[in-house]
Design a protein around this motif. Structure first.
Motif, PDB file in Angstrom:
ATOM      1  N   HIS A   1      57.020 -35.807 -12.200  1.00 36.80           N
ATOM      2  CA  HIS A   1      55.164 -36.374 -12.812  1.00 36.80           C
ATOM      3  C   HIS A   1      54.291 -37.942 -12.166  1.00 36.80           C
ATOM      4  CE1 HIS A   1      53.448 -33.875 -15.650  1.00 36.80           C
ATOM      5  NE2 HIS A   1      55.431 -33.850 -16.201  1.00 36.80           N
TER       6      HIS A   1
ATOM      7  N   GLN B   1      53.948 -37.600  -8.364  1.00 36.14           N
ATOM      8  CA  GLN B   1      52.335 -36.845  -8.291  1.00 36.14           C
ATOM      9  C   GLN B   1      51.594 -37.707  -8.446  1.00 36.14           C
ATOM     10  OE1 GLN B   1      52.333 -33.783 -11.421  1.00 36.14           O
ATOM     11  NE2 GLN B   1      52.311 -32.689  -9.443  1.00 36.14           N
TER      12      GLN B   1
ATOM     13  N   PRO C   1      55.477 -30.695 -13.788  1.00 34.64           N
ATOM     14  CA  PRO C   1      54.952 -30.210 -12.307  1.00 34.64           C
ATOM     15  C   PRO C   1      55.136 -29.968 -11.561  1.00 34.64           C
ATOM     16  CG  PRO C   1      56.491 -32.228 -13.407  1.00 34.64           C
ATOM     17  CD  PRO C   1      57.113 -31.238 -13.692  1.00 34.64           C
ATOM     18  N   TYR C   2      53.516 -29.534 -10.894  1.00 31.64           N
ATOM     19  CA  TYR C   2      53.785 -28.866  -9.444  1.00 31.64           C
ATOM     20  C   TYR C   2      52.439 -28.731  -8.699  1.00 31.64           C
ATOM     21  CZ  TYR C   2      51.592 -24.520 -10.796  1.00 31.64           C
ATOM     22  OH  TYR C   2      50.931 -23.623 -11.682  1.00 31.64           O
ATOM     23  N   ASP C   3      51.922 -28.743  -7.851  1.00 30.67           N
ATOM     24  CA  ASP C   3      51.234 -28.706  -6.836  1.00 30.67           C
ATOM     25  C   ASP C   3      51.107 -27.051  -6.262  1.00 30.67           C
ATOM     26  OD1 ASP C   3      50.016 -31.242  -6.896  1.00 30.67           O
ATOM     27  OD2 ASP C   3      51.909 -31.353  -6.708  1.00 30.67           O
TER      28      ASP C   3
ATOM     29  N   LYS D   1      47.895 -23.598  -7.767  1.00 25.82           N
ATOM     30  CA  LYS D   1      47.777 -22.885  -9.514  1.00 25.82           C
ATOM     31  C   LYS D   1      46.339 -22.442 -10.499  1.00 25.82           C
ATOM     32  CE  LYS D   1      48.813 -27.494 -10.701  1.00 25.82           C
ATOM     33  NZ  LYS D   1      48.854 -28.847 -12.117  1.00 25.82           N
TER      34      LYS D   1
END
Length: 267
Positions: free
Chosen positions: A39, A42, A67-69, A82
């Motif tokens: 987190h 990011q 968390p990811y993109d 996403k």
């Protein structure tokens, strides 16, 4: 100070991280400190890419807290952001059915993934894999024969992985085969975590790419990044093929901050 330095020079890093044995065991986080570190990573303007052999259906339950993109799934067979699928490659129906027909005579621990989800054949029963797998009233053969194409075929091969790898080598002209500690993954031809990263990087730019994983199918990922990392608990054979070794992802990312701070001081 670090954030100001990063913004001044427009530094952006991308972390490609494995899931199983790296961030999670089954559906549970290995260490909450790593999730918190992602987190923070990011928030500092960097990108996180989850790079896994899992299909989207197997990964979906984790996305509420990791968390990811971007997602690189099925060992490079599919890429998502996403909102949508950016890249998708399948084992064709005829090839996948032939492989599964053959493997049904060799083992009773099989999986396949397609557009409908992930299916498992274990002890002569068929299961649909979700965050809570459940028994379905259908034969495994019936399910895979309905498929229009396969994202992945997996063999649980803990006690006889070498024999099954040798057997699967007959398919190398039509698919790509990846060995893990416990599983053999069969994916579309020329697909790997490396190919997935290369495909995604045609859309992105970064000052540095970092990869971290713990098993054999992560080795192609390491070849595609600037800084390849693993853990002290990783398979010993794999460990020597990485550049840096850590206890936690948090240590890796904190180390990145330290390196930035040192560069700032020199500047």
């Amino acid at each position: 100070m670090i954030s100001e330095w990063r913004l001044r020079f427009n530094i952006m890093k991308i972390l490609f991280t494995d899931l199983d044995g790296t961030l999670v065991n089954n559906q549970d986080p290995i260490n909450i400190r790593d999730i918190e570190a992602l987190h923070k990573f990011q928030k500092e303007g960097h990108k996180v890419v989850l790079c896994t052999g899992r299909t989207y259906h197997e990964t979906e339950a984790l996305l509420g807290y990791i968390p990811y993109d971007y997602l690189i799934l099925s060992n490079g067979g599919q890429i998502r952001d996403k909102k949508e699928i950016l890249f998708n490659h399948l084992i064709d129906q005829k090839t996948g059915i032939k492989i599964l027909d053959d493997l049904m005579m060799k083992t009773s621990d099989l999986f396949f993934g397609d557009a409908r989800g992930m299916f498992c054949y274990k002890d002569h029963h068929t299961y649909k894999i979700t965050d809570k797998p459940y028994l379905i009233d259908s034969s495994f053969q019936n399910e895979y024969r309905q498929s229009e194409g396969f994202s992945i075929i997996c063999i649980y091969a803990r006690n006889h992985i070498d024999d099954l790898m040798n057997y699967c080598n007959q398919y190398q002209n039509t698919v790509t085969i990846h060995q893990n500690d416990l599983f053999i993954d069969i994916v579309p031809r020329d697909c790997s975590k490396k190919s997935g990263i290369e495909e995604l990087m045609t859309l992105l730019k970064a000052d540095q790419t970092i990869g971290i994983g713990n098993s054999y199918n992560d080795l192609p990922m390491i070849k595609a990044v600037d800084k390849g990392c693993t853990f002290y608990h990783a398979s010993i054979d794999a460990e020597y093929k990485y550049h840096y070794v850590y206890e936690l992802i948090e240590e890796l990312l904190e180390g990145e901050k330290y390196e930035l701070a040192e560069e700032f001081k020199k500047d």
